[in-house]
Motif scaffolding. Sequence first.
Motif, short mmCIF file in Angstrom:
data_model
loop_
_atom_site.label_atom_id
_atom_site.label_comp_id
_atom_site.label_asym_id
_atom_site.label_seq_id
_atom_site.Cartn_x
_atom_site.Cartn_y
_atom_site.Cartn_z
N LEU A 183 0.82 -1.21 0.00
CA LEU A 183 0.00 0.00 0.00
C LEU A 183 0.85 1.26 0.00
N VAL A 184 1.96 1.25 0.72
CA VAL A 184 2.86 2.41 0.75
C VAL A 184 3.48 2.63 -0.63
N ALA A 235 2.24 1.62 -3.55
CA ALA A 235 1.18 2.05 -4.47
C ALA A 235 0.85 3.53 -4.25
N ALA A 236 0.79 3.95 -3.01
CA ALA A 236 0.51 5.37 -2.71
C ALA A 236 1.62 6.25 -3.25
N ALA A 237 2.86 5.80 -3.16
CA ALA A 237 3.98 6.58 -3.68
C ALA A 237 3.88 6.71 -5.21
N VAL A 261 1.14 6.60 -7.06
CA VAL A 261 0.02 7.49 -7.38
C VAL A 261 0.40 8.95 -7.11
N ALA A 262 1.11 9.20 -6.00
CA ALA A 262 1.51 10.57 -5.68
C ALA A 262 2.47 11.12 -6.74
#
Length: 149
Positions: free
Chosen positions: A38-39, A41-43, A45-46
């Motif tokens: 999740l970390v 994937a969030a990176a 997307v950001a």
Amino acid sequence: MTDSAPPVASAPPPPTPSAKPPARRLRKAFRNVLVALLVVAAAFVAVDRVADKDVTVSRVEQPKSAEDEAGAQYVGLIRTTSRVFGRYKGHYLYIGDDPGLSYGHFEHVELNTGVRLRIETVKWEADGVRVAFNSGHELFVPVRYREGR
């Protein structure tokens, strides 16, 4: 005869801490892997939302015969996509004096025509610049909207 003394009983080994059941260790490992994914994937997307990739589609230089009418020397069309996933974010029409198309007046152009947008014709007029695209759309940018005017 001498009888040997009976062997001294050794002390029992100290009790070991109870090991966690295998199911609990497996759940903890799964949770750690899930959090890590999740970390990451969030990176992604950001970075995709922030980092843009600009590609110059076309650039037109002002002809010598039209000098000093509109003041701009270059008109360019820049296609913007996201750097990670390549999502289309629109086009920018540049009007200015910089041949690198980096400093000047930018107009955001987002035409959902399904056609790869490019500049067909540019007309420098006394009161501004008129740009026609291959999609049939036309955009007029008055001189007063240019930066520094």
